[in-house]
Write an enzyme that holds these catalytic residues in place. Structure first.
Site, PDB file in Angstrom:
ATOM      1  N   ARG A   1      57.689  22.966   0.841  1.00 60.33           N
ATOM      2  CA  ARG A   1      57.491  22.238   2.096  1.00 60.33           C
ATOM      3  C   ARG A   1      56.070  22.354   2.624  1.00 60.33           C
ATOM      4  O   ARG A   1      55.554  21.434   3.260  1.00 60.33           O
ATOM      5  CB  ARG A   1      58.488  22.777   3.125  1.00 60.33           C
ATOM      6  CG  ARG A   1      58.700  21.831   4.264  1.00 60.33           C
ATOM      7  CD  ARG A   1      59.215  22.549   5.480  1.00 60.33           C
ATOM      8  NE  ARG A   1      58.363  23.677   5.834  1.00 60.33           N
ATOM      9  CZ  ARG A   1      58.697  24.598   6.700  1.00 60.33           C
ATOM     10  NH1 ARG A   1      59.879  24.565   7.268  1.00 60.33           N
ATOM     11  NH2 ARG A   1      57.868  25.571   6.994  1.00 60.33           N
TER      12      ARG A   1
ATOM     13  N   TYR B   1      55.312  36.277  -7.907  1.00 56.16           N
ATOM     14  CA  TYR B   1      54.685  36.221  -6.573  1.00 56.16           C
ATOM     15  C   TYR B   1      55.777  36.137  -5.498  1.00 56.16           C
ATOM     16  O   TYR B   1      55.737  36.858  -4.493  1.00 56.16           O
ATOM     17  CB  TYR B   1      53.708  35.040  -6.456  1.00 56.16           C
ATOM     18  CG  TYR B   1      53.136  34.945  -5.050  1.00 56.16           C
ATOM     19  CD1 TYR B   1      52.164  35.853  -4.616  1.00 56.16           C
ATOM     20  CD2 TYR B   1      53.633  34.010  -4.132  1.00 56.16           C
ATOM     21  CE1 TYR B   1      51.678  35.818  -3.306  1.00 56.16           C
ATOM     22  CE2 TYR B   1      53.155  33.970  -2.826  1.00 56.16           C
ATOM     23  CZ  TYR B   1      52.181  34.874  -2.422  1.00 56.16           C
ATOM     24  OH  TYR B   1      51.719  34.838  -1.120  1.00 56.16           O
TER      25      TYR B   1
ATOM     26  N   ARG C   1      45.133  27.487  -0.513  1.00 54.39           N
ATOM     27  CA  ARG C   1      45.836  28.594  -1.196  1.00 54.39           C
ATOM     28  C   ARG C   1      47.135  28.024  -1.720  1.00 54.39           C
ATOM     29  O   ARG C   1      48.067  27.747  -0.964  1.00 54.39           O
ATOM     30  CB  ARG C   1      46.148  29.720  -0.205  1.00 54.39           C
ATOM     31  CG  ARG C   1      45.008  30.683  -0.055  1.00 54.39           C
ATOM     32  CD  ARG C   1      45.506  32.120   0.033  1.00 54.39           C
ATOM     33  NE  ARG C   1      46.004  32.643  -1.228  1.00 54.39           N
ATOM     34  CZ  ARG C   1      46.793  33.699  -1.313  1.00 54.39           C
ATOM     35  NH1 ARG C   1      47.225  34.297  -0.244  1.00 54.39           N
ATOM     36  NH2 ARG C   1      47.178  34.135  -2.495  1.00 54.39           N
TER      37      ARG C   1
ATOM     38  N   PHE D   1      73.321  36.140   9.851  1.00 53.06           N
ATOM     39  CA  PHE D   1      71.888  36.413   9.696  1.00 53.06           C
ATOM     40  C   PHE D   1      71.398  35.971   8.309  1.00 53.06           C
ATOM     41  O   PHE D   1      70.311  35.393   8.174  1.00 53.06           O
ATOM     42  CB  PHE D   1      71.633  37.920   9.901  1.00 53.06           C
ATOM     43  CG  PHE D   1      70.262  38.372   9.475  1.00 53.06           C
ATOM     44  CD1 PHE D   1      69.161  38.144  10.288  1.00 53.06           C
ATOM     45  CD2 PHE D   1      70.080  39.021   8.258  1.00 53.06           C
ATOM     46  CE1 PHE D   1      67.892  38.553   9.889  1.00 53.06           C
ATOM     47  CE2 PHE D   1      68.817  39.434   7.862  1.00 53.06           C
ATOM     48  CZ  PHE D   1      67.714  39.194   8.673  1.00 53.06           C
TER      49      PHE D   1
HETATM   50  C1  PS7 Z   1      68.907  38.141   3.881  1.00 54.29           C
HETATM   51  C2  PS7 Z   1      69.193  39.389   1.667  1.00 54.29           C
HETATM   52  C3  PS7 Z   1      62.503  41.188   7.734  1.00 54.29           C
HETATM   53  C4  PS7 Z   1      63.915  39.160   8.343  1.00 54.29           C
HETATM   54  C5  PS7 Z   1      64.389  36.896   4.919  1.00 54.29           C
HETATM   55  C6  PS7 Z   1      57.323  38.101   7.476  1.00 54.29           C
HETATM   56  C7  PS7 Z   1      59.698  34.263   5.225  1.00 54.29           C
HETATM   57  C8  PS7 Z   1      55.277  35.685   5.425  1.00 54.29           C
HETATM   58  O1  PS7 Z   1      55.021  31.343   7.160  1.00 54.29           O
HETATM   59  O2  PS7 Z   1      53.352  30.952   2.926  1.00 54.29           O
HETATM   60  O3  PS7 Z   1      54.045  29.646   5.639  1.00 54.29           O
HETATM   61  O4  PS7 Z   1      52.550  31.341   6.705  1.00 54.29           O
HETATM   62  O5  PS7 Z   1      52.112  32.974   3.828  1.00 54.29           O
HETATM   63  C9  PS7 Z   1      67.286  37.902   1.971  1.00 54.29           C
HETATM   64  C10 PS7 Z   1      61.728  38.854   7.334  1.00 54.29           C
HETATM   65  C11 PS7 Z   1      62.844  36.538   3.009  1.00 54.29           C
HETATM   66  C12 PS7 Z   1      57.787  38.291   5.034  1.00 54.29           C
HETATM   67  C13 PS7 Z   1      58.395  35.444   3.451  1.00 54.29           C
HETATM   68  C14 PS7 Z   1      66.383  37.030   2.698  1.00 54.29           C
HETATM   69  C15 PS7 Z   1      60.401  39.227   6.875  1.00 54.29           C
HETATM   70  C16 PS7 Z   1      61.807  35.999   3.908  1.00 54.29           C
HETATM   71  C17 PS7 Z   1      56.379  38.410   4.683  1.00 54.29           C
HETATM   72  C18 PS7 Z   1      64.988  37.535   2.485  1.00 54.29           C
HETATM   73  C19 PS7 Z   1      59.708  37.958   6.496  1.00 54.29           C
HETATM   74  C20 PS7 Z   1      60.789  35.310   3.107  1.00 54.29           C
HETATM   75  C21 PS7 Z   1      55.623  33.569   3.392  1.00 54.29           C
HETATM   76  C22 PS7 Z   1      55.917  37.375   3.656  1.00 54.29           C
HETATM   77  O6  PS7 Z   1      54.360  33.269   2.849  1.00 54.29           O
HETATM   78  O7  PS7 Z   1      54.149  32.091   5.009  1.00 54.29           O
HETATM   79  C23 PS7 Z   1      68.416  38.445   2.497  1.00 54.29           C
HETATM   80  C24 PS7 Z   1      62.655  39.708   7.773  1.00 54.29           C
HETATM   81  C25 PS7 Z   1      64.027  36.959   3.466  1.00 54.29           C
HETATM   82  C26 PS7 Z   1      58.234  38.136   6.291  1.00 54.29           C
HETATM   83  C27 PS7 Z   1      59.563  35.037   3.935  1.00 54.29           C
HETATM   84  C28 PS7 Z   1      57.152  35.194   4.088  1.00 54.29           C
HETATM   85  C29 PS7 Z   1      56.062  34.937   3.213  1.00 54.29           C
HETATM   86  C30 PS7 Z   1      56.039  35.940   4.152  1.00 54.29           C
HETATM   87  P1  PS7 Z   1      53.913  31.026   6.196  1.00 54.29           P
HETATM   88  P2  PS7 Z   1      53.396  32.283   3.615  1.00 54.29           P
HETATM   89 MN    MN Z   2      50.886  34.646   2.833  1.00 53.09          MN
HETATM   90 MN    MN Z   3      53.996  27.595   7.037  1.00 51.18          MN
END
Ligand code: PS7
Ligand code: MN
Ligand code: MN
Ligand code: MN
Ligand code: MN
Ligand code: MN
Length: 346
Positions: free
Chosen positions: A191, A144, A204, A264
């Site tokens: 968290r 997942y 969820r 970044f």
């Molecule tokens: C740098 C090689 C394109 C920067 C950045 C939106 C955050 C929302 O917030 O629990 O608790 O509601 O539903 C690796 C980011 C992973 C992803 C996932 C780093 C896009 C980001 C869509 C790889 C981020 C992981 C959270 C899915 O689930 O969220 C390098 C950029 C990175 C987004 C994240 C987020 C899932 C998510 P919340 P949920």
């Molecule tokens: Mn989600």
């Molecule tokens: Mn959150």
């Protein structure tokens, strides 16, 4: 050209940065620090995936609509008229005015568009898979997290390679890129225990039963005051599991050349290990929001420029975890022992 100069900044682009700033304080800062050629592609990548996640998270969308929509969303990102009303808070505006995102997306270099569409397709299919099944085993949990975050790491690596700012090897570094995403996502899942369990109309949860089942009968029991010891033991198991990814994320970042790309990548990883250090053995995760202090976050945002800075930050938080492992009542506990091994390794 003269006319273009006098026009205000492309309004759709202004919408995208405005949206980014509203939905994510920390990503907004690090994305805006990227080199110019990557800034818009990564901003759009973020918003496209945010929109997909808004669909995934919206419990008011019936499953029979949601599953097919998640699977075809990667085609909608080319459709200038596509928008939807769903989500909560700022996400409502993102979805209502989605054609602004499409407008900027369609102006990106083809190589960037391809990466974004491909990752969106794979993430949507993975999310759909997990709408219909629970995260039960640790293998499910890793899968997942691969779909919702590991793929983001894989896509970002491809963007870095396409931009020529990083070496071509990044385009094929799937395993290390996946670890980068898993480290962030598992921290978020740990968290967000309380936020996710209180979710209306139904919780969820992504904590795998293979782990929590060792400590309790249901995940919801952990927030009850009578179950503190079991809850914290389970939490420590989850934190120890997340720390598996730390050494691989360091290996990934040691290969980066561009200082802004490095920042970044590194800032969110340091915030992750800092958050895990706060969560370790901390019952507060079950009663509220555990968050690093603003000042501490700011300190890292300002001074994380080299691998030496990064090792120093990781060492700092690893030492905090190690120290708290050693002063626990049962430092011989296997979960404590493996965690100690993992933090001593970084
Ligand atoms: C740098 C090689 C394109 C920067 C950045 C939106 C955050 C929302 O917030 O629990 O608790 O509601 O539903 C690796 C980011 C992973 C992803 C996932 C780093 C896009 C980001 C869509 C790889 C981020 C992981 C959270 C899915 O689930 O969220 C390098 C950029 C990175 C987004 C994240 C987020 C899932 C998510 P919340 P949920
Ligand atoms: Mn989600
Ligand atoms: Mn959150
Ligand atoms: Mn979400
Ligand atoms: Mn979350
Ligand atoms: Mn959430």
């Amino acid at each position: 050209a003269r006319r273009a100069k006098q026009l205000p900044k492309q309004p759709s682009l202004a919408f995208c940065y405005d949206m980014l700033n509203q939905v994510s304080r920390s990503f907004a800062i690090v994305i805006q620090q990227l080199p110019e050629q990557l800034r818009d592609p990564v901003c759009i990548f973020y918003l496209v995936l945010r929109a997909l996640d808004t669909i995934e998270d919206d419990m008011a969308i019936p499953q029979s609509t949601k599953v097919p929509l998640l699977k075809v969303f990667y085609e909608k990102i080319y459709d200038r008229s596509w928008k939807m009303s769903c989500g909560q808070g700022s996400y409502v505006r993102l979805m209502e005015h989605y054609p602004n995102v499409t407008d900027v997306f369609l102006g990106l270099d083809m190589s960037y568009q391809k990466v974004i569409a491909d990752i969106t397709r794979r993430m949507g299919a993975g999310m759909a898979e997990f709408i219909e099944k629970d995260v039960a085993t640790v293998a499910d949990y890793d899968l997942y997290c691969h779909y919702v975050a590991g793929l983001v790491g894989i896509g970002l690596s491809q963007l870095f390679a396409s931009s020529k700012l990083e070496s071509r090897q990044f385009a094929s570094m799937e395993n290390l890129s996946n670890h980068m995403g898993l480290f962030l996502q598992k921290t978020n899942i740990i968290r967000d225990y309380l936020e996710d369990i209180m979710e209306e109309p139904a919780p969820r949860m992504f904590w795998p039963k293979e782990i929590w089942g060792k400590y309790g009968k249901t995940l919801a029991d952990f927030k009850e005051p009578g179950n503190k010891a079991a809850a914290v033991a389970c939490l420590n198991h989850m934190v120890g599991d997340a720390l598996r990814h730390a050494e691989h994320s360091l290996a990934y970042m040691s290969k980066l050349h561009d200082r802004q790309v490095f920042r970044f990548c590194a800032i969110p990883q340091v915030m992750a290990i800092g958050t895990l250090a706060l969560c370790w053995n901390n019952h507060g995760v079950f009663t509220g929001v555990v968050k690093m202090r603003r000042g501490e976050v700011a300190k890292y945002m300002l001074s994380l420029d080299t691998m030496a800075d990064l090792y120093q930050a990781f060492d700092h938080f690893a030492a905090i975890i190690a120290k708290r492992c050693e002063t626990m009542r049962k430092p011989s506990d296997p979960v404590v022992k493996t965690t100690l091994g993992r933090v001593q390794h970084v």
